[in-house]
Design a protein around this motif. Sequence first.
Motif, short mmCIF file in Angstrom:
data_model
loop_
_atom_site.label_atom_id
_atom_site.label_comp_id
_atom_site.label_asym_id
_atom_site.label_seq_id
_atom_site.Cartn_x
_atom_site.Cartn_y
_atom_site.Cartn_z
N ALA A 21 -10.36 0.54 9.93
CA ALA A 21 -9.38 -0.36 9.31
C ALA A 21 -8.68 -1.27 10.31
O ALA A 21 -8.28 -2.38 9.97
N SER A 46 -1.30 -2.68 5.28
CA SER A 46 -0.61 -1.41 5.02
C SER A 46 -0.90 -0.39 6.11
O SER A 46 -0.03 0.37 6.52
N ARG B 392 1.46 1.97 -0.02
CA ARG B 392 0.73 0.79 -0.52
C ARG B 392 0.96 0.53 -2.00
O ARG B 392 1.47 1.35 -2.71
#
Lengths: 224, 392
Positions: A21, A46, B392
């Motif tokens: 990621a 995030s 999130r």
Amino acid sequence: MIELIGVNKIYNQGRANEVHALHGIDFSAEKGEIICLQGASGSGKSTLLSIIGCIFGPTSGRAIIGAKALSRLPDRFLTLHRRETIGFIFQQFNLISGLRVLDNVALPLLPLGISPGERKKRAMVLLERFNLSHRADFRADQISGGEMQRVAIARALVNDQPIILADEPTAHLDTALSHDFMTIIAGLKETGKTIIIASHDELVSTHRAIDRIIAIRDGRLHVS
Amino acid sequence: MKFTGIERQLNILDYALHSLARRPGRHLSITFIFALVIFLVASFQMVTASLKHSADVLLKTAPEITVQKMVAGRQVMMRVGDMARVGKVFGIKEIYPRVWGYHFAARNGANYTIIGLDPARQRQLPPYLDGVKMPLAPGEAIVGLPLAKLLDLGGRRVFSLARGDLSLKSFRLAGTFPAASDILTGDLLVTNIADARDLLGMKADEITDICVSVANPAEVRTIAGKISRVMPGTRVLTRDQIRKTYQAVFSWRSGFGSICLLTALAAFFILAWDRASGLSAGERRETAILKVLGWQTTDIITLRFWEGGAVATMAFLLGVMAAWLHVTIGAAALFRPVLMGWSVLRPNLELVPVTRVSDFIIVFTFTVLPYLAATVIPAWHSATVPPDAAVR
Ligand SMILES: Nc1ncnc2c1ncn2[C@@H]1O[C@H](COP(=O)(O)OP(=O)(O)O)[C@@H](O)[C@H]1O
Ligand SMILES: [Mg+2]
């Protein structure tokens, strides 16, 4: 205040569903800076906020948050450090419905062993500041979206942490409320907090409160 | 860092109680089911304890050896003279006669148990009695409380019972057995051996049992063997045999009951575990939010512990209280058929429960502790997952 050097994050490392990621992230932020982290969905915003927010450490690389190196800190110490250092504002507000507004704001103070009286005092100060004192006894699911957003901000500030992280805070707000949100953020500038807002909302990135924009794409930073 | 541990615990407890109040439906149903399970276990435990206690008292006053004459597999009367043959056996300390039988009271359709004791042996009774003058004077009787009620004495001390030929024999009430021994003495009338014979229609030298006590308790079995040799055609019971027969019946019954209850208990814990591990999305979100906001894994576990503890405490109090009422006022109606089927008890008999702290501790250990484990362990699993999903 925040310094990342060569940070990688790999989810599910070594398994079939492995996801790389973040790739070699170098990033730093000074005290009092307000930064917009821009990127499409799935680009790694995030994940980066989770590392800065001491939710988990990087797979490799160094992360120094609030003068403390995160790598290999056990969960218990990450949490200790997180509650002293980081205030979170979530995309979904993530208030606990059914709990009173006042109690939602005071939530981070409970495990600190702060007495009910003191909790109430601190929470009320913030509710007043955000014109919410008349909502203190309402349940969190009985107030409007704009009020929820302000409650979420109040909760992020209640323990007076130096870093505030917000993940897509305006995604569920209309233009007027998004604007109100950014006005509140601008108002926090004088408190000297370091604020990072992950968002692909134009209204956020072009706001006068933003000192710096950082773009992330496929887990890599592109400094503009 | 200024962590006052107690304040933190109180804060988490406070949050836990509010969180219970926020989801009353969910918690009330599990509390109710749990209370029901505890009710069954506690009732069972209390009845079992009462019966065991009564059995112990019974066995303490039972003679070491009882000799009964058998003809065609049935017990028949003996004569006082038969005692002499037993007396020849070496090692015996005392021999005394006993008379017992059933008296049918047509007036209320009940059977009373009548025991006639040799005046010299009446000091055997004191485990039951306070303030009754021994030995009993002729015509005096001691009765169980339920029987006293049945006789409807009011304030009177004198009552009469009908002999077999319908003539009346009167007794003077010397005292009653304490309520705690009701299970044994509920239908009992104890009097002098001569009065018992008179009431039961036995001849003047007839006896039902020969009771024997021995000089050396270690020789009970040997002496019992010798007695059966000198008196063929008798049944010689030792206190140990009575205890074993009694225990066999009793433990078979209580074992059967325990298995049923353990099954119910296991089913309940599977349910509790299932519910706790299949935490609702809402609860998992709550866990993640709290963690992100700085709650430690241990704080979350403490939270679930308090939640489970509150449910368990409520259920425990409810269940134990209901069980106590069930055993005292309700006379253990639910377990009576299982546990007392062998006993000749009046349906209106009040069972006075033996409530020992240790029984409550046992019930607590087998109900509340597993419940806490069944709720806290899954919560602990879910609390160790990184809470990033909430962000999130
Ligand atoms: N817990 C996780 N396990 C596995 N993969 C994840 C996890 N969280 C995020 N990812 C993956 O990491 C990448 C970055 O995700 P994320 O940081 O959520 O991006 P953004 O917030 O910019 O949408 C995505 O490909 C996403 O699927
Ligand atoms: Mg995201």
